[in-house]
Structure formats: C-alpha cells, structure tokens
Scaffold this active site. Sequence first.
Site, PDB file in Angstrom:
ATOM      1  N   GLY A   1      62.782  56.391  64.725  1.00  0.00           N
ATOM      2  CA  GLY A   1      64.391  56.083  65.192  1.00  0.00           C
ATOM      3  C   GLY A   1      65.408  56.921  64.451  1.00  0.00           C
ATOM      4  O   GLY A   1      66.627  56.574  64.629  1.00  0.00           O
TER       5      GLY A   1
ATOM      6  N   HIS B 230      53.570  47.504  62.416  1.00  0.00           N
ATOM      7  CA  HIS B 230      54.710  48.591  62.718  1.00  0.00           C
ATOM      8  C   HIS B 230      55.633  48.463  61.313  1.00  0.00           C
ATOM      9  O   HIS B 230      55.680  47.386  60.637  1.00  0.00           O
ATOM     10  CB  HIS B 230      55.482  47.945  63.903  1.00  0.00           C
ATOM     11  CG  HIS B 230      56.441  49.049  64.246  1.00  0.00           C
ATOM     12  ND1 HIS B 230      57.778  49.479  63.414  1.00  0.00           N
ATOM     13  CD2 HIS B 230      56.450  50.124  65.103  1.00  0.00           C
ATOM     14  CE1 HIS B 230      58.324  50.304  64.151  1.00  0.00           C
ATOM     15  NE2 HIS B 230      57.596  50.601  65.079  1.00  0.00           N
TER      16      HIS B 230
ATOM     17  N   GLY C 189      59.288  54.772  70.795  1.00  0.00           N
ATOM     18  CA  GLY C 189      60.219  53.647  70.751  1.00  0.00           C
ATOM     19  C   GLY C 189      61.474  53.989  71.531  1.00  0.00           C
ATOM     20  O   GLY C 189      61.091  53.792  72.820  1.00  0.00           O
ATOM     21  N   GLY C 190      62.226  54.700  71.036  1.00  0.00           N
ATOM     22  CA  GLY C 190      63.511  55.083  71.822  1.00  0.00           C
ATOM     23  C   GLY C 190      63.320  55.600  73.160  1.00  0.00           C
ATOM     24  O   GLY C 190      63.899  55.056  74.390  1.00  0.00           O
TER      25      GLY C 190
ATOM     26  N   ASN D 212      56.880  51.205  72.623  1.00  0.00           N
ATOM     27  CA  ASN D 212      57.473  49.884  71.811  1.00  0.00           C
ATOM     28  C   ASN D 212      58.837  49.493  72.118  1.00  0.00           C
ATOM     29  O   ASN D 212      59.751  50.490  71.337  1.00  0.00           O
ATOM     30  CB  ASN D 212      57.221  50.473  70.526  1.00  0.00           C
ATOM     31  CG  ASN D 212      57.475  49.381  69.526  1.00  0.00           C
ATOM     32  OD1 ASN D 212      57.888  48.202  69.940  1.00  0.00           O
ATOM     33  ND2 ASN D 212      58.104  49.723  68.190  1.00  0.00           N
ATOM     34  N   TRP D 213      59.264  48.634  73.064  1.00  0.00           N
ATOM     35  CA  TRP D 213      60.708  48.529  73.232  1.00  0.00           C
ATOM     36  C   TRP D 213      61.161  47.826  72.077  1.00  0.00           C
ATOM     37  O   TRP D 213      62.490  47.850  72.336  1.00  0.00           O
ATOM     38  CB  TRP D 213      60.620  47.559  74.372  1.00  0.00           C
ATOM     39  CG  TRP D 213      60.180  48.271  75.807  1.00  0.00           C
ATOM     40  CD1 TRP D 213      59.509  49.360  75.976  1.00  0.00           C
ATOM     41  CD2 TRP D 213      60.085  47.425  77.064  1.00  0.00           C
ATOM     42  NE1 TRP D 213      59.178  49.587  77.389  1.00  0.00           N
ATOM     43  CE2 TRP D 213      59.574  48.569  77.946  1.00  0.00           C
ATOM     44  CE3 TRP D 213      60.802  46.386  77.522  1.00  0.00           C
ATOM     45  CZ2 TRP D 213      59.626  48.248  79.340  1.00  0.00           C
ATOM     46  CZ3 TRP D 213      60.772  46.190  78.958  1.00  0.00           C
ATOM     47  CH2 TRP D 213      60.311  47.109  79.699  1.00  0.00           C
ATOM     48  N   LYS D 214      60.683  47.233  71.118  1.00  0.00           N
ATOM     49  CA  LYS D 214      61.506  46.813  69.896  1.00  0.00           C
ATOM     50  C   LYS D 214      62.220  45.685  70.557  1.00  0.00           C
ATOM     51  O   LYS D 214      61.825  44.832  71.213  1.00  0.00           O
ATOM     52  CB  LYS D 214      62.258  48.037  69.182  1.00  0.00           C
ATOM     53  CG  LYS D 214      61.659  49.097  68.846  1.00  0.00           C
ATOM     54  CD  LYS D 214      62.369  49.886  67.809  1.00  0.00           C
ATOM     55  CE  LYS D 214      61.502  51.245  67.906  1.00  0.00           C
ATOM     56  NZ  LYS D 214      61.792  51.897  66.555  1.00  0.00           N
TER      57      LYS D 214
ATOM     58  N   GLU E 282      58.846  48.656  60.911  1.00  0.00           N
ATOM     59  CA  GLU E 282      59.895  47.607  60.987  1.00  0.00           C
ATOM     60  C   GLU E 282      59.290  46.550  60.633  1.00  0.00           C
ATOM     61  O   GLU E 282      60.230  45.557  59.978  1.00  0.00           O
ATOM     62  CB  GLU E 282      60.512  47.690  62.266  1.00  0.00           C
ATOM     63  CG  GLU E 282      61.350  49.089  62.459  1.00  0.00           C
ATOM     64  CD  GLU E 282      61.565  49.574  63.936  1.00  0.00           C
ATOM     65  OE1 GLU E 282      61.285  48.722  64.939  1.00  0.00           O
ATOM     66  OE2 GLU E 282      61.827  50.574  63.958  1.00  0.00           O
TER      67      GLU E 282
HETATM   68  C1  PEP Z   1      58.456  53.119  67.076  1.00  0.00           C
HETATM   69  O1  PEP Z   1      58.995  52.367  67.310  1.00  0.00           O
HETATM   70  O2  PEP Z   1      57.157  53.237  66.957  1.00  0.00           O
HETATM   71  C2  PEP Z   1      58.833  54.655  67.100  1.00  0.00           C
HETATM   72  C3  PEP Z   1      58.170  55.572  67.108  1.00  0.00           C
HETATM   73  O3  PEP Z   1      60.196  54.731  67.578  1.00  0.00           O
HETATM   74  P1  PEP Z   1      61.109  56.064  67.993  1.00  0.00           P
HETATM   75  O4  PEP Z   1      60.192  56.888  69.038  1.00  0.00           O
HETATM   76  O5  PEP Z   1      62.288  55.589  68.452  1.00  0.00           O
HETATM   77  O6  PEP Z   1      60.962  56.737  66.660  1.00  0.00           O
END
Ligand code: PEP
Length: 256
Positions: free
Chosen positions: A176, A98, A237-238, A13-15, A100
């Site tokens: 995150g 999600h 994510g990251g 998930n590049w956000k 966010e």
């Molecule tokens: C996400 O955005 O779904 C996520 C799990 O982010 P991260 O891995 O950065 O916690």
Amino acid sequence: MDKRNRKAVIAGNWKMNKTATEAAALIDQLIPAVQGADCEVVICTPFTSLATAVEKCRGTNIHVGAENVHFEKSGAFTGEISADMLTDLGVEYVITGHSERRQYFAETDETVNKRTLAALAAGLKVIVCVGENLTQREQGITEELVRSQTKIALLGVSAEQLANVIIAYEPVWAIGTGRTATSAQAQEVCAAIRKVVGELYGEEAAKGISIQYGGSMNPGNCAELLAQPDVDGGLIGGASLKADQFSVIVEAASKG
Ligand code: PEP
C-alpha cells in the site's frame, strides 16, 4: 516441476473496501475482464460481500476467498468467523497472516499457524502471508525472519494439506506504499521460501508449491515480477479494486 508446471495464482485482497452492493458492481466488471485467464483468479473480499461474491462468481473462472478466519470451530468469540461458516457459503480460499492483521490486530506467528490449520482442516485453500518490515530489511534479517514465519505457519500442516497452501511473500514496506520490491528482491525471498518448504517437505513439494509476491504490484511492474522463476503469482491490494488494472495483472500471469 518448474515454474511452467505451476499454475500462477493472482489473488485480489480487497481489504476493508466495497459494500456488498459495490462488490457486485465490481464483480460484474471483473467477470468479462478475466474470463480468458490462463491462471487461477481469486478475489478475497470482506466478510459482508462473500455471499454476493460466491453467487456472482458461480460458473465463472473467479474463485472467492475471505481475508481472515478464526481458529475455533464455534463458540464465544464475538465478531469472529469460523472456517465452517466460510465453506458453508461456498468460499474456497482464505488469507492468513496478512501484515495488516499482524500489525493492527495483534496476530502472531502462532495464531497465524492456528488459523492456517483450522482453514486447511475445513477444506479451504490458504494464502499464508509472510514478510519483513523496513527495519528488519535494513537489519539484514529478511531471510531468517521469513524462514521462521514460514516454518511456524506450517507447523502441523501435513504434506497432503500443503497442496492447498500458497505462500505470499509480502514485504511490509511495499504494501500500500507504492514502493515495490525489485524483481531481484522478490525472487531472492521467494526462492528462500521455496528452499525452506523443501527442507520441511522435500524437493518435489518445494517445486510444486505456488509462491506469490505482494506489495504494490500494478500493471506497470507486474510483468517483470511475475517473470521471476520463483514468483508464481501475486497478492494484489489496491490494483485489485480496479477491474482494468487487475485484468492486466491476470493477463501478465497468464503469459507466464
Ligand atoms: C496486500 O494487501 O496484500 C497488498 C499487497 O496491497 P497493495 O497491492 O495495495 O500493496
């Protein structure tokens, strides 16, 4: 069907990261890094990078997803993107619910359900996110909250459509933050999600559905998380923004 018979799904998930130009460069690194994967590999990019991603990933083992979708087919919804717009581009996956989106954009269980239904109707595969925040975990209501999020998200989803649904368990306090759920916590909630799917769709459907863990998954903790019997992959994510890190997670999932 046990874990060995379910295909693991690793989705990035590049956000709100990467311009289309930067996305192209990252995909150039990802293609060789994940080409031998024995799991489903998905990258969910911002809308502005989708066309580039679809073009670049054609003929590779990387599938492209969006990070959100609107529930109406078309109309006066300024700034929104419909499921048909995504499929027309060649997008195969979409994330709904999600945390966010829930936290910053007022998404509710009901709108997550509507988005999920619209995406499935258009033929997209949907990664539906559920998960508790820290207060809810401390209050001891994680399981009932996640059960209810799952039930509402799946309202009206047919047994046939369920084959195109992946559920991602994402504890909000772990996203995150660098704080990861322990493998026991991830297993416990993923098993609870599988149980609720079983109550809704029957034992076989529960055994067949892929359930991901998401929340600061990285090369250091992925093997233990992915080894849990009810964890069938990860939403990342990251670490999905670094080809070397993402590919380690893909490799861990390929080993089962
Ligand atoms: C996400 O955005 O779904 C996520 C799990 O982010 P991260 O891995 O950065 O916690």
